[in-house]
Design a protein around this motif. Structure first.
Motif, PDB file in Angstrom:
ATOM      1  N   ASP A   1       0.846  -1.193   0.000  1.00 24.81           N
ATOM      2  CA  ASP A   1       0.000   0.000   0.000  1.00 24.81           C
ATOM      3  C   ASP A   1       0.883   1.245   0.000  1.00 24.81           C
ATOM      4  OD1 ASP A   1      -2.375  -1.431   0.091  1.00 24.81           O
ATOM      5  OD2 ASP A   1      -2.389  -1.524   2.273  1.00 24.81           O
ATOM      6  N   ARG A   2       0.362   2.331  -0.576  1.00 24.63           N
ATOM      7  CA  ARG A   2       1.062   3.605  -0.569  1.00 24.63           C
ATOM      8  C   ARG A   2       0.356   4.577   0.375  1.00 24.63           C
ATOM      9  NH1 ARG A   2       0.536   6.286  -5.085  1.00 24.63           N
ATOM     10  NH2 ARG A   2      -1.089   4.955  -5.962  1.00 24.63           N
ATOM     11  N   TRP A   3       1.127   5.288   1.184  1.00 21.77           N
ATOM     12  CA  TRP A   3       0.560   6.244   2.135  1.00 21.77           C
ATOM     13  C   TRP A   3      -0.281   7.286   1.408  1.00 21.77           C
ATOM     14  CZ3 TRP A   3       1.979   6.342   7.565  1.00 21.77           C
ATOM     15  CH2 TRP A   3       1.354   7.369   8.285  1.00 21.77           C
ATOM     16  N   SER A   4       0.161   7.714   0.231  1.00 20.04           N
ATOM     17  CA  SER A   4      -0.494   8.796  -0.494  1.00 20.04           C
ATOM     18  C   SER A   4      -1.799   8.374  -1.165  1.00 20.04           C
ATOM     19  CB  SER A   4       0.452   9.358  -1.559  1.00 20.04           C
ATOM     20  OG  SER A   4       0.775   8.350  -2.513  1.00 20.04           O
ATOM     21  N   SER A   5      -2.093   7.079  -1.224  1.00 17.43           N
ATOM     22  CA  SER A   5      -3.277   6.599  -1.930  1.00 17.43           C
ATOM     23  C   SER A   5      -4.512   6.591  -1.020  1.00 17.43           C
ATOM     24  CB  SER A   5      -3.033   5.188  -2.467  1.00 17.43           C
ATOM     25  OG  SER A   5      -4.218   4.642  -3.022  1.00 17.43           O
ATOM     26  N   VAL A   6      -5.628   7.101  -1.541  1.00 13.53           N
ATOM     27  CA  VAL A   6      -6.871   7.090  -0.751  1.00 13.53           C
ATOM     28  C   VAL A   6      -7.346   5.664  -0.519  1.00 13.53           C
ATOM     29  CG1 VAL A   6      -7.598   9.381  -1.518  1.00 13.53           C
ATOM     30  CG2 VAL A   6      -8.274   7.360  -2.836  1.00 13.53           C
ATOM     31  N   TYR A   7      -6.980   4.737  -1.392  1.00 17.72           N
ATOM     32  CA  TYR A   7      -7.417   3.346  -1.245  1.00 17.72           C
ATOM     33  C   TYR A   7      -6.757   2.679  -0.036  1.00 17.72           C
ATOM     34  CZ  TYR A   7      -9.090   4.304  -5.933  1.00 17.72           C
ATOM     35  OH  TYR A   7      -9.722   4.875  -7.011  1.00 17.72           O
ATOM     36  N   THR A   8      -5.606   3.188   0.372  1.00 19.49           N
ATOM     37  CA  THR A   8      -4.962   2.664   1.583  1.00 19.49           C
ATOM     38  C   THR A   8      -5.809   2.950   2.817  1.00 19.49           C
ATOM     39  OG1 THR A   8      -2.765   2.934   0.608  1.00 19.49           O
ATOM     40  CG2 THR A   8      -2.879   2.813   3.012  1.00 19.49           C
TER      41      THR A   8
ATOM     42  N   GLY B   1       0.390  -7.851   8.771  1.00 27.17           N
ATOM     43  CA  GLY B   1       0.266  -8.327   7.400  1.00 27.17           C
ATOM     44  C   GLY B   1       0.256  -7.223   6.373  1.00 27.17           C
ATOM     45  N   GLN B   2       0.038  -5.977   6.797  1.00 23.61           N
ATOM     46  CA  GLN B   2       0.020  -4.850   5.866  1.00 23.61           C
ATOM     47  C   GLN B   2       1.431  -4.316   5.660  1.00 23.61           C
ATOM     48  OE1 GLN B   2      -2.020  -1.312   7.230  1.00 23.61           O
ATOM     49  NE2 GLN B   2      -2.301  -0.520   5.159  1.00 23.61           N
ATOM     50  N   VAL B   3       1.766  -4.019   4.401  1.00 22.25           N
ATOM     51  CA  VAL B   3       3.040  -3.388   4.060  1.00 22.25           C
ATOM     52  C   VAL B   3       2.713  -2.013   3.488  1.00 22.25           C
ATOM     53  CG1 VAL B   3       5.167  -3.538   2.740  1.00 22.25           C
ATOM     54  CG2 VAL B   3       4.080  -5.625   3.583  1.00 22.25           C
TER      55      VAL B   3
ATOM     56  N   LEU C   1       0.061   9.235  17.339  1.00 16.75           N
ATOM     57  CA  LEU C   1       0.591   7.896  17.609  1.00 16.75           C
ATOM     58  C   LEU C   1       0.599   7.081  16.324  1.00 16.75           C
ATOM     59  CD1 LEU C   1       1.286   5.413  19.465  1.00 16.75           C
ATOM     60  CD2 LEU C   1      -1.195   5.128  19.758  1.00 16.75           C
ATOM     61  N   ILE C   2       1.710   6.368  16.082  1.00 19.64           N
ATOM     62  CA  ILE C   2       1.791   5.415  14.982  1.00 19.64           C
ATOM     63  C   ILE C   2       2.101   4.049  15.586  1.00 19.64           C
ATOM     64  CG2 ILE C   2       2.942   4.772  12.837  1.00 19.64           C
ATOM     65  CD1 ILE C   2       3.777   7.689  12.506  1.00 19.64           C
ATOM     66  N   VAL C   3       1.188   3.099  15.420  1.00 16.31           N
ATOM     67  CA  VAL C   3       1.406   1.725  15.884  1.00 16.31           C
ATOM     68  C   VAL C   3       1.709   0.865  14.668  1.00 16.31           C
ATOM     69  CG1 VAL C   3       0.403  -0.266  17.049  1.00 16.31           C
ATOM     70  CG2 VAL C   3      -0.134   2.045  17.845  1.00 16.31           C
ATOM     71  N   ILE C   4       2.861   0.197  14.691  1.00 16.29           N
ATOM     72  CA  ILE C   4       3.309  -0.595  13.542  1.00 16.29           C
ATOM     73  C   ILE C   4       3.290  -2.070  13.918  1.00 16.29           C
ATOM     74  CG2 ILE C   4       5.155  -0.983  11.871  1.00 16.29           C
ATOM     75  CD1 ILE C   4       6.156   1.848  12.490  1.00 16.29           C
ATOM     76  N   GLN C   5       2.258  -2.775  13.441  1.00 18.54           N
ATOM     77  CA  GLN C   5       2.196  -4.229  13.586  1.00 18.54           C
ATOM     78  C   GLN C   5       2.518  -4.918  12.266  1.00 18.54           C
ATOM     79  OE1 GLN C   5      -1.863  -4.170  15.457  1.00 18.54           O
ATOM     80  NE2 GLN C   5      -0.859  -5.439  17.026  1.00 18.54           N
ATOM     81  N   GLY C   6       2.420  -4.184  11.188  1.00 19.69           N
ATOM     82  CA  GLY C   6       2.841  -4.666   9.873  1.00 19.69           C
ATOM     83  C   GLY C   6       4.208  -4.102   9.531  1.00 19.69           C
ATOM     84  N   GLU C   7       4.322  -3.474   8.356  1.00 23.82           N
ATOM     85  CA  GLU C   7       5.600  -2.903   7.934  1.00 23.82           C
ATOM     86  C   GLU C   7       5.390  -1.490   7.408  1.00 23.82           C
ATOM     87  OE1 GLU C   7       8.213  -5.342   5.495  1.00 23.82           O
ATOM     88  OE2 GLU C   7       7.001  -7.101   5.950  1.00 23.82           O
ATOM     89  N   LEU C   8       6.279  -0.582   7.792  1.00 24.18           N
ATOM     90  CA  LEU C   8       6.317   0.771   7.262  1.00 24.18           C
ATOM     91  C   LEU C   8       7.694   0.978   6.645  1.00 24.18           C
ATOM     92  CD1 LEU C   8       5.023   3.547   6.853  1.00 24.18           C
ATOM     93  CD2 LEU C   8       5.911   4.215   9.102  1.00 24.18           C
ATOM     94  N   ILE C   9       7.722   1.192   5.322  1.00 27.77           N
ATOM     95  CA  ILE C   9       8.965   1.278   4.566  1.00 27.77           C
ATOM     96  C   ILE C   9       9.066   2.648   3.912  1.00 27.77           C
ATOM     97  CG2 ILE C   9      10.336   0.270   2.703  1.00 27.77           C
ATOM     98  CD1 ILE C   9       8.809  -2.349   3.142  1.00 27.77           C
TER      99      ILE C   9
ATOM    100  N   ILE D   1       6.488   0.198  17.623  1.00 29.44           N
ATOM    101  CA  ILE D   1       6.626  -1.003  16.797  1.00 29.44           C
ATOM    102  C   ILE D   1       6.265  -2.201  17.671  1.00 29.44           C
ATOM    103  CG2 ILE D   1       8.157  -2.362  15.319  1.00 29.44           C
ATOM    104  CD1 ILE D   1       9.966   0.127  15.147  1.00 29.44           C
ATOM    105  N   HIS D   2       5.145  -2.836  17.343  1.00 28.43           N
ATOM    106  CA  HIS D   2       4.650  -3.950  18.154  1.00 28.43           C
ATOM    107  C   HIS D   2       4.465  -5.163  17.241  1.00 28.43           C
ATOM    108  CE1 HIS D   2       1.499  -5.598  21.205  1.00 28.43           C
ATOM    109  NE2 HIS D   2       2.662  -6.214  21.288  1.00 28.43           N
ATOM    110  N   GLY D   3       5.552  -5.896  17.016  1.00 28.57           N
ATOM    111  CA  GLY D   3       5.503  -7.074  16.163  1.00 28.57           C
ATOM    112  C   GLY D   3       5.686  -6.763  14.689  1.00 28.57           C
ATOM    113  N   GLY D   4       6.017  -5.510  14.357  1.00 32.70           N
ATOM    114  CA  GLY D   4       6.160  -5.119  12.959  1.00 32.70           C
ATOM    115  C   GLY D   4       7.569  -4.702  12.607  1.00 32.70           C
ATOM    116  N   ARG D   5       7.663  -3.862  11.571  1.00 33.66           N
ATOM    117  CA  ARG D   5       8.970  -3.435  11.070  1.00 33.66           C
ATOM    118  C   ARG D   5       8.891  -1.976  10.599  1.00 33.66           C
ATOM    119  NH1 ARG D   5      13.377  -6.009   8.317  1.00 33.66           N
ATOM    120  NH2 ARG D   5      12.293  -7.997   8.542  1.00 33.66           N
ATOM    121  N   LEU D   6       9.881  -1.200  11.008  1.00 32.81           N
ATOM    122  CA  LEU D   6      10.095   0.146  10.475  1.00 32.81           C
ATOM    123  C   LEU D   6      11.428   0.119   9.750  1.00 32.81           C
ATOM    124  CD1 LEU D   6       9.518   3.157  10.134  1.00 32.81           C
ATOM    125  CD2 LEU D   6      10.477   3.539  12.418  1.00 32.81           C
ATOM    126  N   GLN D   7      11.394   0.428   8.457  1.00 29.75           N
ATOM    127  CA  GLN D   7      12.599   0.258   7.639  1.00 29.75           C
ATOM    128  C   GLN D   7      12.888   1.503   6.809  1.00 29.75           C
ATOM    129  OE1 GLN D   7      13.158  -3.542   6.059  1.00 29.75           O
ATOM    130  NE2 GLN D   7      14.902  -2.979   4.796  1.00 29.75           N
TER     131      GLN D   7
END
Length: 341
Positions: free
Chosen positions: A81-88, A106-108, A120-128, A144-150
């Protein structure tokens, strides 16, 4: 898609990704270019290639294929998913200033724009972070709670400018265990990798006098205009350390021109005491600036209510719970306005 035998005798190849057609734009014997179709979820999917008259690819641990067509490397494609997309965001606008964000398991999510300051940003998926532009991510709390910040990787360091700015002051509410103005990792991965530099620190080749605007170095550097460097003291007072701004370099990087003159003299000499005994008295010069930055916000003011706010820095807290895996890897990262008393 790269490989061999990818062009067919009876027409162009067909490409499916998680069962969705990838429309082929061009194809020859070694390269296929296609545009992916719409997809509902983020996942890593197998790429299936079918070449008329030759066969179809078969995903195995070695990415082997049947017949006379052969693919090389990984035969997988990742939908994100892209942050800039309304579909996200379910067809709605991206998060506004002061709102909170949850990246589900499960979300990237690709950060391809600089969002407004968040709570607040809670990351259980991935933020790249998207390495096609400069980006700034601002929030009071990043958890970051079980996810990834990259931001980049050891194999592909981030080449643009990335800033993670933690907001807040001493009176902000604290998250239990982790506090405020914090990047907290309870379980998961934190990967921050900036652009490697040729020389991060060296010594003066000769003495730099007070009011000088030029430093002569022992080693060449790749420092650029606007970057910050630190010059160590060589006098009797420890407070003669100077933080300086680079204007430019010359002489293949061995000469640094400064934006402001020096306040003190810094030695770059070799003292000879006879019988082969020498001592190097040379000030160290180090590069402070990096293109990946973690920093705390600074609030300046003179009133009693604001006293000390600019000294309440950000913090990174790493906490493994039980046997859950937690990993932090940092390289070529700058930290500014950090630390809390």
């Amino acid at each position: 898609i790269q490989g061999q035998g990818l062009s067919g005798l009876q027409g162009s190849a067909t490409v499916l990704i998680d069962g969705v057609n990838c429309a082929v734009h061009s194809a020859n014997d070694t390269v296929i270019t296609c545009r992916t179709g719409a997809h509902r979820t983020t996942l890593i999917a197998t790429v299936q290639v079918s070449v008329p008259g030759k066969g179809s690819s078969v995903e195995t641990t070695k990415t082997e294929v049947t017949s006379s067509s052969t693919a090389s490397g990984s035969a997988a494609f990742q939908y994100i998913d892209r942050w800039s997309s309304v579909y996200t965001w379910g067809g709605k606008a991206a998060p506004k200033e002061g709102e909170s964000v949850s990246i589900r398991r499960g979300q990237v999510l690709l950060l391809d724009t600089s969002p407004p300051p968040l709570n607040l940003i809670v990351i259980q998926g991935e933020l790249i972070f998207d390495d096609s532009k400069d980006l700034v991510l601002q929030a009071k709390y990043i958890f970051i709670h079980g996810g990834r910040l990259q931001v980049g990787s050891p194999e592909k360091p981030f080449n643009h400018r990335a800033v993670i700015r933690l907001l807040g002051h001493v009176r902000d509410p604290e998250i239990p265990v982790y506090g405020a103005k914090v990047l907290a990792l309870r379980q998961g991965y934190l990967e921050l990798h900036g652009k490697p530099r040729v020389t991060t620190w060296t010594r003066l080749a000769k003495t730099a006098e007070k009011n000088a605007t030029t430093l002569y170095l022992q080693e060449p550097v790749d420092w650029s205009g606007g970057e910050s460097i630190i010059l160590a003291p060589t006098g009797r007072e420890n407070n003669e350390t100077e933080v300086l701004s680079v204007n430019s370099t010359s002489d293949s990087g061995r000469t640094v021109h400064l934006n402001t003159p020096l306040n003190y003299t810094h030695h770059g000499i070799t003292e000879n005491f006879g019988q082969g005994h020498t001592i190097e008295i040379r000030a160290e010069v180090g590069l402070l600036s990096r293109n990946v930055i973690v920093e705390g916000s600074v609030i300046e003011g003179d009133s009693v209510n604001e006293l000390g706010w600019d000294q309440y820095g950000a913090q990174i807290m790493v906490h493994r719970v039980g046997f859950n895996f937690t990993q932090v890897r940092l390289s070529h990262v700058e930290f500014r306005h950090m630390g809390q008393a």
